[in-house]
Scaffold this active site. Sequence first.
Site, PDB file in Angstrom:
ATOM      1  CG  HIS A   1      36.200  45.242  38.332  1.00 34.71           C
ATOM      2  ND1 HIS A   1      37.527  45.066  37.990  1.00 34.71           N
ATOM      3  CD2 HIS A   1      35.977  46.579  38.271  1.00 34.71           C
ATOM      4  CE1 HIS A   1      38.070  46.249  37.721  1.00 34.71           C
ATOM      5  NE2 HIS A   1      37.154  47.185  37.876  1.00 34.71           N
TER       6      HIS A   1
ATOM      7  CD  GLU B   1      33.944  48.344  31.113  1.00 31.16           C
ATOM      8  OE1 GLU B   1      32.838  48.874  30.876  1.00 31.16           O
ATOM      9  OE2 GLU B   1      34.888  48.937  31.663  1.00 31.16           O
TER      10      GLU B   1
ATOM     11  CB  SER C   1      36.966  52.702  25.005  1.00 26.41           C
ATOM     12  OG  SER C   1      37.213  53.488  26.155  1.00 26.41           O
TER      13      SER C   1
ATOM     14  CB  THR D   1      35.919  45.414  34.902  1.00 24.48           C
ATOM     15  OG1 THR D   1      36.528  46.605  34.437  1.00 24.48           O
ATOM     16  CG2 THR D   1      36.808  44.217  34.617  1.00 24.48           C
TER      17      THR D   1
END
Length: 439
Positions: A148, A215, A271, A374
Site C-alpha cells: 500500500h 486494516e 472508523s 492498509t
Amino acid sequence: MSGATDKTHETALRSWVESANGHPDFPIQNLPLGVFAPSVGGAPRGGIAIGDRILDLGVALSGGLLYGLAADAARAAIGPTLNPLFALGAAPRRALREQVSALLQVDGEQVGRAREMGGRLLHSSPDCNLLLPASIGDYTDFYAGIHHAVNVGRLFRPDNPLLPNYKHVPIGYHGRASSIRPSGTQLKRPAGQSKAADEESPTFGPSKRLDIELEMGIWIGRGNPLGTPISIDEAQDHIAGFCLLNDWSARDIQPWEYQPLGPFLAKNFMSTVSPWVITPEALAPFRIAQTPRAAGDPHPLAYLWNESDQARGAYDVALEVLLSSEAMRRQGIEPQRISASNVRHLYWTTAQLVAHHASNGCNLQPGDLLGTGTISGPTRDSLGSLLEITEGGRKPLTLPTTEKRTFLEDGDEVILRARAAREGFVSIGFGDCRGLVVP
Ligand code: MN
C-alpha cells in the site's frame, strides 16, 4: 512467548451448540470475546461467540460454571467494556478460553448444568446488539502495509515511492478514538475542505472521493507505565486480540490538509471495527514467520528485533473486501468481492508495532486500539483501498449491474471479512465489519 497450540485447537472438538459445528467464523476453536446487549431490555455485558449464539459470561460466573483464573477473567468481563479483562493480561484470558471450551464441548463435564441454564446462558446473536468491546482511550494508525505504501507513494512520487525512513521506523499517526464504531453503523459522508491540483482555491463540501482502508486492528491488553517502554520480547503479551478495521478515508480532503503534520479530518470522521476480539490464543495455529526482508533492506534496530518474533510473529489471515450498491441489493445480487489480501503482507509484525509505540516511554493502556495500516498484497486483485484499485480514480470498477465506481457512492455497503485457515486445523473467521454509506 505465547503461541503454542493446545487441546482447545483440536479439530475433533464438537460443541453441543449445534450451529458452532462447521460455523465459518465461530466454531468452538475460536471463542472470541465481545460486548453485547440483548435487544429486549438487556444491559451491555461481556460474552463469547459460539456459532450463532453468545455465551453470557456473567451468567456462567453466577451459575458457578467457572473457577479460579477463568472466574477472575469473567468477573472482569461482566460490565459494559472489556477494558478490565484486557488489563489482566494473558493468563486469565487463557484460563477462560480453556474452561469455556470444556463447557461447550459435547462431552464436557458440566454440559448438563449448562444446558439447564438454556436461554439465560446462551443468547441468540441476531437478537443482540454487538457493541464496541472496549472503551478506546487512544487510537493509533500505522502504515505497515508496504505494498500500500509503495502504491500510494507511486501516485505522488513515481520514481521514489517509499520515503527513506519507511524500512527503518514503523510509520504511524495518532488518530481519533471517539469516532470508532462497531460493524453495522452507517457512515455519513463527511464534508471537508479540498483543493484539486487544477483548482485555484479550496472549496468546502461533501467528499467526492470517499474510500475504504482494509486494516487489522490490534487491541492492547496490559498497559505500560508512562516512561517505561515495552521490550520487543514482551510486546506480544501486551496484545489482547485482533479485529477488522475499516479506516474510511476522504481522498480529496487528505492531500490538501496532510502537510506538514499528517492525516487529520480526512480520517477521523469515523472508523469501523468488527465487534469480536479474536484472541492471540485462537490465532496460535495461524502464526507464521515474518516474510524475510528483501536483499538490501536495512536490518531493524535492536529494539525492534527478536528472533522468535521473526520466526513466529506474523499471521496468515486471509482478508476480503466486498462491495454492494443499492441497485445490487434491490436486484438481489450478492456483494461483489473487489479485493483479497492477507495479513502476512505487513512489513512489521504486530509485536514490532507495539514495541515501537512504547519505545519512547509512551504509555499504552488496556483497550487502546492500533491499526496496522492498509494491507494490500503484491497483485492487482489484492489491493486494500479504492485509491489503489482504481489508480487514483482513473480506472473505474464495473459492478455486476454495470454501474461504475471510482470512489464510494451513497447507498454503497462495504463488508470486510477475515479468515484464518491451515491444514490440520479448523478455520476461524473474524465476523463481518460492515458499513453503509449515507448522504
Ligand atoms: Mn489507515
